[in-house]
Write an enzyme that holds these catalytic residues in place. Structure first.
Site, PDB file in Angstrom:
ATOM      1  N   ASP A  89      42.072  43.812  34.323  1.00 38.72           N
ATOM      2  CA  ASP A  89      41.173  43.504  35.437  1.00 38.72           C
ATOM      3  C   ASP A  89      40.213  44.670  35.661  1.00 38.72           C
ATOM      4  O   ASP A  89      40.641  45.769  35.998  1.00 38.72           O
ATOM      5  CB  ASP A  89      41.991  43.268  36.716  1.00 38.72           C
ATOM      6  CG  ASP A  89      41.100  42.857  37.877  1.00 38.72           C
ATOM      7  OD1 ASP A  89      40.793  41.657  37.993  1.00 38.72           O
ATOM      8  OD2 ASP A  89      40.682  43.749  38.652  1.00 38.72           O
ATOM      9  N   LYS A 107      34.017  41.426  37.237  1.00 39.40           N
ATOM     10  CA  LYS A 107      33.500  40.890  38.502  1.00 39.40           C
ATOM     11  C   LYS A 107      32.052  41.295  38.692  1.00 39.40           C
ATOM     12  O   LYS A 107      31.671  42.420  38.355  1.00 39.40           O
ATOM     13  CB  LYS A 107      34.319  41.414  39.694  1.00 39.40           C
ATOM     14  CG  LYS A 107      35.819  41.355  39.478  1.00 39.40           C
ATOM     15  CD  LYS A 107      36.608  41.798  40.693  1.00 39.40           C
ATOM     16  CE  LYS A 107      38.063  42.018  40.326  1.00 39.40           C
ATOM     17  NZ  LYS A 107      38.325  43.332  39.709  1.00 39.40           N
ATOM     18  N   HIS A 155      32.521  39.352  43.228  1.00 38.65           N
ATOM     19  CA  HIS A 155      33.436  40.391  43.721  1.00 38.65           C
ATOM     20  C   HIS A 155      33.667  40.321  45.235  1.00 38.65           C
ATOM     21  O   HIS A 155      34.765  40.595  45.703  1.00 38.65           O
ATOM     22  CB  HIS A 155      32.883  41.767  43.332  1.00 38.65           C
ATOM     23  CG  HIS A 155      33.919  42.838  43.257  1.00 38.65           C
ATOM     24  ND1 HIS A 155      33.806  43.930  42.447  1.00 38.65           N
ATOM     25  CD2 HIS A 155      35.098  43.007  43.918  1.00 38.65           C
ATOM     26  CE1 HIS A 155      34.873  44.705  42.589  1.00 38.65           C
ATOM     27  NE2 HIS A 155      35.656  44.169  43.487  1.00 38.65           N
ATOM     28  N   TYR A 179      33.437  49.161  39.045  1.00 34.48           N
ATOM     29  CA  TYR A 179      34.473  50.160  38.727  1.00 34.48           C
ATOM     30  C   TYR A 179      33.931  51.230  37.767  1.00 34.48           C
ATOM     31  O   TYR A 179      34.519  52.305  37.640  1.00 34.48           O
ATOM     32  CB  TYR A 179      35.729  49.515  38.099  1.00 34.48           C
ATOM     33  CG  TYR A 179      36.481  48.553  38.992  1.00 34.48           C
ATOM     34  CD1 TYR A 179      36.134  48.383  40.331  1.00 34.48           C
ATOM     35  CD2 TYR A 179      37.546  47.813  38.504  1.00 34.48           C
ATOM     36  CE1 TYR A 179      36.823  47.492  41.141  1.00 34.48           C
ATOM     37  CE2 TYR A 179      38.249  46.926  39.311  1.00 34.48           C
ATOM     38  CZ  TYR A 179      37.871  46.760  40.628  1.00 34.48           C
ATOM     39  OH  TYR A 179      38.560  45.874  41.427  1.00 34.48           O
TER      40      TYR A 179
HETATM   41  N1  LIG Z   1      38.708  42.250  44.168  1.00 38.75           N
HETATM   42  C1  LIG Z   1      38.770  43.336  44.913  1.00 38.75           C
HETATM   43  O1  LIG Z   1      38.017  43.533  45.869  1.00 38.75           O
HETATM   44  C2  LIG Z   1      39.826  44.362  44.593  1.00 38.75           C
HETATM   45  C3  LIG Z   1      40.123  45.362  45.525  1.00 38.75           C
HETATM   46  C4  LIG Z   1      41.126  46.280  45.211  1.00 38.75           C
HETATM   47  C5  LIG Z   1      41.779  46.181  43.999  1.00 38.75           C
HETATM   48  N2  LIG Z   1      41.447  45.211  43.088  1.00 38.75           N
HETATM   49  C6  LIG Z   1      42.122  45.118  41.767  1.00 38.75           C
HETATM   50  O2  LIG Z   1      43.524  45.130  41.967  1.00 38.75           O
HETATM   51  C7  LIG Z   1      44.097  46.218  41.268  1.00 38.75           C
HETATM   52  C8  LIG Z   1      45.326  46.727  41.997  1.00 38.75           C
HETATM   53  O3  LIG Z   1      44.992  47.184  43.287  1.00 38.75           O
HETATM   54  P1  LIG Z   1      44.890  48.754  43.670  1.00 38.75           P
HETATM   55  O4  LIG Z   1      44.222  49.505  42.588  1.00 38.75           O
HETATM   56  O5  LIG Z   1      44.333  48.798  45.036  1.00 38.75           O
HETATM   57  O6  LIG Z   1      46.315  49.309  43.728  1.00 38.75           O
HETATM   58  P2  LIG Z   1      47.862  48.977  43.567  1.00 38.75           P
HETATM   59  O7  LIG Z   1      48.136  48.283  42.290  1.00 38.75           O
HETATM   60  O8  LIG Z   1      48.308  48.368  44.830  1.00 38.75           O
HETATM   61  O9  LIG Z   1      48.397  50.481  43.435  1.00 38.75           O
HETATM   62  C9  LIG Z   1      48.198  51.434  44.467  1.00 38.75           C
HETATM   63  C10 LIG Z   1      48.655  52.789  44.065  1.00 38.75           C
HETATM   64  O10 LIG Z   1      50.080  52.729  43.802  1.00 38.75           O
HETATM   65  C11 LIG Z   1      50.401  53.700  42.835  1.00 38.75           C
HETATM   66  N3  LIG Z   1      51.471  53.154  41.990  1.00 38.75           N
HETATM   67  C12 LIG Z   1      51.374  52.283  40.958  1.00 38.75           C
HETATM   68  N4  LIG Z   1      52.577  51.996  40.451  1.00 38.75           N
HETATM   69  C13 LIG Z   1      53.471  52.707  41.171  1.00 38.75           C
HETATM   70  C14 LIG Z   1      54.873  52.837  41.132  1.00 38.75           C
HETATM   71  N5  LIG Z   1      55.608  52.174  40.222  1.00 38.75           N
HETATM   72  N6  LIG Z   1      55.475  53.650  42.033  1.00 38.75           N
HETATM   73  C15 LIG Z   1      54.746  54.324  42.944  1.00 38.75           C
HETATM   74  N7  LIG Z   1      53.405  54.245  43.041  1.00 38.75           N
HETATM   75  C16 LIG Z   1      52.776  53.448  42.162  1.00 38.75           C
HETATM   76  C17 LIG Z   1      49.178  53.961  42.029  1.00 38.75           C
HETATM   77  O11 LIG Z   1      49.004  55.358  41.902  1.00 38.75           O
HETATM   78  P3  LIG Z   1      49.059  56.089  40.442  1.00 38.75           P
HETATM   79  O12 LIG Z   1      47.872  55.594  39.702  1.00 38.75           O
HETATM   80  O13 LIG Z   1      49.020  57.526  40.770  1.00 38.75           O
HETATM   81  O14 LIG Z   1      50.368  55.661  39.791  1.00 38.75           O
HETATM   82  C18 LIG Z   1      48.024  53.315  42.790  1.00 38.75           C
HETATM   83  O15 LIG Z   1      47.010  54.232  43.087  1.00 38.75           O
HETATM   84  C19 LIG Z   1      42.932  47.210  41.183  1.00 38.75           C
HETATM   85  O16 LIG Z   1      43.159  48.229  40.247  1.00 38.75           O
HETATM   86  C20 LIG Z   1      41.800  46.297  40.837  1.00 38.75           C
HETATM   87  O17 LIG Z   1      41.850  45.930  39.478  1.00 38.75           O
HETATM   88  C21 LIG Z   1      40.501  44.300  43.388  1.00 38.75           C
END
Ligand SMILES: NC(=O)c1ccc[n+]([C@@H]2O[C@H](COP(=O)([O-])OP(=O)(O)OC[C@H]3O[C@@H](n4cnc5c(N)ncnc54)[C@H](OP(=O)(O)O)[C@@H]3O)[C@@H](O)[C@H]2O)c1
Length: 241
Positions: free
Chosen positions: A32, A62, A93, A37
């Site tokens: 994704d 997106k 997006h 990004y």
């Molecule tokens: N459409 C939209 O508007 C939108 C908005 C937000 C996100 N997204 C998409 O959704 C994806 C996921 O959302 P997100 O990036 O907000 O974050 P997330 O997947 O909820 O992760 C949040 C944080 O958790 C940490 N993490 C990951 N695995 C872990 C584990 N096993 N134990 C402890 N901490 C952990 C990561 O830090 P580390 O990297 O340091 O491990 C990361 O910074 C994004 O990357 C993006 O592709 C889309």
């Protein structure tokens, strides 16, 4: 569309190549990314260097919500950076007042074979209905913030009734990893809180796209196929929303 994908928001430069490579090695077959990004080139490079056939990987990008009139150009730039002639899913997006005009461009891209499926992100169901009605094409997917703490049965049912796949994001943010109910289930099962949250999505058949730059976390977030949450655990997690 694989239910488990790799999120790449806020991963830039060499980190994005490295993290995406680790994810592909670990078995993720769904990536994704997004124009904003700034890492489509790195994600594309990792995919090309991985040796995994392009057709085995579901690639989402997106389009910024304000690109009406420039949508197809934006997608062509994404395709160049990703090194592919089509994406598997192209999303608007975020919603703006030009959502309907931009949606018509996504439909055109799909009809031209540049995107296999098209959808939206951060739309409420009212706006999903508005764009669906305007050009008579329903988004295949709505990517929205989702986690046990945000669970809402009506929202999930509303997507299913419309035939729209609910794809969740930021499942590991907002205090989910430290929540006592989630921590208790994780400790009892000998799993991490992140694995419990990811497993909860899979059992609901909601798409989940955890992001990490840490190789061990990338691997462990995908290591969720050999355990199951009980019906009681699912109910306890749903009740957090
Ligand atoms: N459409 C939209 O508007 C939108 C908005 C937000 C996100 N997204 C998409 O959704 C994806 C996921 O959302 P997100 O990036 O907000 O974050 P997330 O997947 O909820 O992760 C949040 C944080 O958790 C940490 N993490 C990951 N695995 C872990 C584990 N096993 N134990 C402890 N901490 C952990 C990561 O830090 P580390 O990297 O340091 O491990 C990361 O910074 C994004 O990357 C993006 O592709 C889309």
């Amino acid at each position: 569309m694989p239910l488990l994908g790799f999120g790449t928001w806020q991963i830039k430069g060499d980190d994005a190549v490295r993290a995406t490579s680790v994810a592909l090695e670990a078995g993720y077959r769904h990536l994704d990314t997004a124009t904003v990004y700034g890492n489509e080139g790195q994600v594309g490079r990792a995919l090309a260097e991985s040796g995994v056939p392009r057709d085995d990987v579901f690639v989402t990008t997106k389009c910024p919500g304000d690109r009406a009139g420039r949508g197809i150009d934006t997608l062509r730039q994404s395709l160049d950076l990703l090194g592919t002639d089509h994406v598997d899913l192209w999303l608007i997006h975020w919603p703006t007042e030009v959502a309907v005009e931009l949606w018509a461009e996504l439909v055109e891209a799909r009809d031209d074979g540049l995107a296999r499926e098209i959808g939206v992100s951060n739309f409420d169901l009212e706006l999903v209905d508005e764009v669906s009605g305007a050009v008579d094409v329903t988004p295949s997917v709505n990517q929205i913030e989702w986690s046990p703490l945000l669970y809402d049965a009506d929202t999930l049912a509303g997507h299913r009734e419309r035939g729209v796949v609910l794809e969740g994001y930021s499942a590991l943010r907002g205090g989910t990893l430290e929540h006592p109910v989630i921590v208790e289930i994780a400790e009892r099962l000998g799993r991490t809180p992140a694995q419990v949250i990811i497993r909860w999505h899979l059992q609901h058949e909601v798409v989940v796209i955890p992001k990490s730059v840490n190789a061990d976390r990338i691997r462990s977030n995908a290591d969720v196929s050999d355990f199951e949450l009980t019906a009681d655990d699912m109910t306890a997690l749903d009740a957090l929303g």
